[in-house]
Design a protein around this motif. Structure first.
Motif, PDB file in Angstrom:
ATOM      1  N   LEU A   1       2.385   3.369   8.088  1.00  0.00           N
ATOM      2  CA  LEU A   1       1.910   1.998   7.867  1.00  0.00           C
ATOM      3  C   LEU A   1       3.134   1.088   7.774  1.00  0.00           C
ATOM      4  N   LEU A   2       3.207   0.095   8.659  1.00  0.00           N
ATOM      5  CA  LEU A   2       4.390  -0.771   8.662  1.00  0.00           C
ATOM      6  C   LEU A   2       4.216  -1.962   7.733  1.00  0.00           C
TER       7      LEU A   2
ATOM      8  N   PHE B   1       2.423   8.027  24.320  1.00  0.00           N
ATOM      9  CA  PHE B   1       2.870   8.875  25.429  1.00  0.00           C
ATOM     10  C   PHE B   1       4.386   8.774  25.606  1.00  0.00           C
ATOM     11  N   ALA B   2       4.919   7.564  25.443  1.00  0.00           N
ATOM     12  CA  ALA B   2       6.362   7.348  25.582  1.00  0.00           C
ATOM     13  C   ALA B   2       6.836   6.540  24.387  1.00  0.00           C
ATOM     14  N   GLY B   3       7.177   7.231  23.312  1.00  0.00           N
ATOM     15  CA  GLY B   3       7.675   6.541  22.128  1.00  0.00           C
ATOM     16  C   GLY B   3       6.549   5.990  21.275  1.00  0.00           C
ATOM     17  N   ASP B   4       6.950   5.232  20.265  1.00  0.00           N
ATOM     18  CA  ASP B   4       5.966   4.724  19.307  1.00  0.00           C
ATOM     19  C   ASP B   4       5.207   3.530  19.865  1.00  0.00           C
ATOM     20  N   ILE B   5       3.936   3.450  19.489  1.00  0.00           N
ATOM     21  CA  ILE B   5       3.177   2.238  19.758  1.00  0.00           C
ATOM     22  C   ILE B   5       2.894   1.580  18.417  1.00  0.00           C
ATOM     23  N   VAL B   6       2.720   0.268  18.413  1.00  0.00           N
ATOM     24  CA  VAL B   6       2.403  -0.454  17.189  1.00  0.00           C
ATOM     25  C   VAL B   6       1.066  -1.159  17.400  1.00  0.00           C
ATOM     26  N   VAL B   7       0.128  -0.887  16.487  1.00  0.00           N
ATOM     27  CA  VAL B   7      -1.215  -1.438  16.625  1.00  0.00           C
ATOM     28  C   VAL B   7      -1.542  -2.285  15.398  1.00  0.00           C
ATOM     29  N   LEU B   8      -2.033  -3.489  15.633  1.00  0.00           N
ATOM     30  CA  LEU B   8      -2.548  -4.327  14.552  1.00  0.00           C
ATOM     31  C   LEU B   8      -4.059  -4.111  14.478  1.00  0.00           C
ATOM     32  N   THR B   9      -4.565  -3.859  13.278  1.00  0.00           N
ATOM     33  CA  THR B   9      -6.006  -3.669  13.113  1.00  0.00           C
ATOM     34  C   THR B   9      -6.501  -4.631  12.034  1.00  0.00           C
TER      35      THR B   9
ATOM     36  N   THR C   1      -5.400   5.396  10.674  1.00  0.00           N
ATOM     37  CA  THR C   1      -4.429   5.179   9.604  1.00  0.00           C
ATOM     38  C   THR C   1      -4.704   3.846   8.912  1.00  0.00           C
ATOM     39  N   ALA C   2      -5.037   2.841   9.721  1.00  0.00           N
ATOM     40  CA  ALA C   2      -5.352   1.536   9.141  1.00  0.00           C
ATOM     41  C   ALA C   2      -6.551   1.653   8.205  1.00  0.00           C
ATOM     42  N   PHE C   3      -7.542   2.477   8.594  1.00  0.00           N
ATOM     43  CA  PHE C   3      -8.705   2.669   7.713  1.00  0.00           C
ATOM     44  C   PHE C   3      -8.319   3.408   6.437  1.00  0.00           C
ATOM     45  N   ASP C   4      -7.394   4.387   6.562  1.00  0.00           N
ATOM     46  CA  ASP C   4      -6.895   5.055   5.354  1.00  0.00           C
ATOM     47  C   ASP C   4      -6.320   4.037   4.383  1.00  0.00           C
ATOM     48  N   ALA C   5      -5.512   3.145   4.934  1.00  0.00           N
ATOM     49  CA  ALA C   5      -4.893   2.124   4.089  1.00  0.00           C
ATOM     50  C   ALA C   5      -5.959   1.200   3.512  1.00  0.00           C
ATOM     51  N   TYR C   6      -6.952   0.884   4.331  1.00  0.00           N
ATOM     52  CA  TYR C   6      -8.051   0.012   3.881  1.00  0.00           C
ATOM     53  C   TYR C   6      -8.787   0.670   2.716  1.00  0.00           C
TER      54      TYR C   6
ATOM     55  N   VAL D   1       0.870  -1.165   0.000  1.00  0.00           N
ATOM     56  CA  VAL D   1       0.000   0.000   0.000  1.00  0.00           C
ATOM     57  C   VAL D   1       0.906   1.212   0.000  1.00  0.00           C
ATOM     58  N   GLU D   2       0.777   2.056  -1.024  1.00  0.00           N
ATOM     59  CA  GLU D   2       1.709   3.174  -1.124  1.00  0.00           C
ATOM     60  C   GLU D   2       1.106   4.451  -0.593  1.00  0.00           C
ATOM     61  N   GLY D   3       1.964   5.308  -0.081  1.00  0.00           N
ATOM     62  CA  GLY D   3       1.554   6.656   0.286  1.00  0.00           C
ATOM     63  C   GLY D   3       0.840   6.791   1.618  1.00  0.00           C
ATOM     64  N   ILE D   4       0.867   5.765   2.449  1.00  0.00           N
ATOM     65  CA  ILE D   4       0.277   5.904   3.781  1.00  0.00           C
ATOM     66  C   ILE D   4       1.420   5.984   4.782  1.00  0.00           C
TER      67      ILE D   4
END
Lengths: 170, 202
Positions: free
Chosen positions: A67-68, A88-96, A161-166, A61-64
């Motif tokens: 998105l990892l 709050f403290a650094g990056d979080i990674v979320v799977l959707t 962001t996940a919805f943007d990619a979707y 998926v390009e341009g998001i």
């Protein structure tokens, strides 16, 4: 003369070369095990979020931004997006996991949030992630965690962001 | 040097963490649970034993002017090997310890022991010193980890024991508190040991 000026660099080079060879031997030995472990761990997280899926295929998926990775279920059960956001403290990674424009499941897999506060977003016993189930891209009715506003906002941002990619792939 | 003395020095009298105050960064950072603390302790002790022995074997070949980079290369080699092995066989621990595994390279216990001990003593003494300093490090970390996990999380080795969780002990300030109290107790123990020797008239 030799001992003072030439011996030290020669000795240091020699030890570096020897260590490098030994490490490459260890690497040969451990690399396949590491790779097998990593992919099975990620696969497991994805199939837990989207149980209907049989197998996953990575898609581009390009341009998001942020998105990892994006995975599509081969039987069309849905998509799983891995997104990072600034918590709050650094990056979080979320799977959707998204299917038919609705969330099937979310999970925070990596974070460094305050334990007992922001960390509740990663806790399955705490009713935060469960409220995302079945909601659409406006995240209607999703409440933030009291005392963990930053974490909750980051979580919401990651899901959006996940919805943007979707939106790009569907 | 007497072996008994090396052993006692490593574990109690010169406990790397609580008396020499070396390696406090990983100590405070990873001792939020007993299993993390043990993992870190064992990894660092392994590197310490290996590097002490190898550096002691090579001490005649190491040019004095570059002894520090020379030792660092050897230590870094062992740390990288430990890192890869941990990532392959105990991925959960590898994830939990994170950046603190590669940072074992700059753990001042290991470089300090290489510089102060391994370069000046026989191979067997260096090995013994590595074993007991490593043991001292493991014991120190395990003690911190156990106290912080019981108080901060109400569990031990991941098993719930039903005591209330006082979150601050799992956080950084709690780490400092526990560290300070255990260091003070170690100091007291060492002073008692010294006193007994005085009364014997040694």
């Amino acid at each position: 003369m030799f001992k003072k000026y030439f011996y030290p660099p020669i000795a240091l080079t020699a030890v570096c070369v020897i260590i490098a060879f030994m490490l490459s031997a260890v690497n040969n030995f451990t690399k396949p095990v590491i790779e097998a472990g990593q992919s099975s761990e990620e696969d497991m997280a994805r199939s837990e979020l989207l149980p209907e899926a049989d197998r996953f295929e990575e898609i581009e998926v390009e341009g998001i931004e942020n998105l990892l990775s994006a995975y599509k279920a081969e039987n069309g059960a849905g998509y799983v997006f891995t997104v990072k956001a600034k918590g709050f403290a650094g990056d979080i990674v979320v799977l959707t996991a998204i299917s038919d424009g609705k969330i099937v499941g979310v999970r925070m897999t990596e974070h460094n949030e305050t334990s007992g506060y922001g960390s509740r977003a990663a806790d399955d016993n705490y009713d935060y992630t469960s409220q995302y189930k079945g909601v659409g891209k406006e995240l209607e009715g999703v409440k933030i965690i009291s005392g963990s506003t930053y974490t909750s906002r980051a979580f919401e941002k990651a899901v959006k962001t996940a919805f943007d990619a979707y939106g790009r792939v569907e | 040097m007497k072996k008994g003395e090396i052993a006692l020095n490593g574990v109690l009298k010169e406990n790397p963490v609580f008396v020499l105050a070396l390696g406090t960064c990983p100590t405070l950072a990873v001792t939020t649970s007993l299993s993390n603390a043990l993992g870190m302790g064992i990894a660092a002790a392994f590197v310490l034993i290996c590097s002490n022995t190898v550096i002691s074997i090579l001490k005649k070949l190491i040019p004095d002017s570059i002894r520090i980079p020379f030792c660092i290369v050897i230590i870094a080699g062992f740390v990288t090997a430990v890192e890869m092995i941990m990532q392959a066989y105990v991925p959960a621990l590898y994830e939990a310890l994170g950046i603190y595994i590669p940072l074992i390279v700059v753990n001042c216990i290991i470089l300090g022991k290489a510089e102060m001990f391994a370069l000046k003593n026989s191979v067997f003494d260096s090995f013994t010193d590595g074993v007991f300093s490593g043991l001292g490090f493991i014991i120190a970390l395990a003690l911190m980890g156990a106290v912080r996990e019981i108080l901060g999380n109400g569990s031990i080795l991941g098993y719930d024991i039903g005591t209330p969780a006082i979150k601050i002990f799992a956080e950084v300030p709690g780490g400092f508190l526990v560290y300070g109290i255990i260091a003070a107790l170690t100091g007291m123990l060492n002073r008692c040991y010294g006193c007994r020797r005085c009364t014997k008239g040694e």
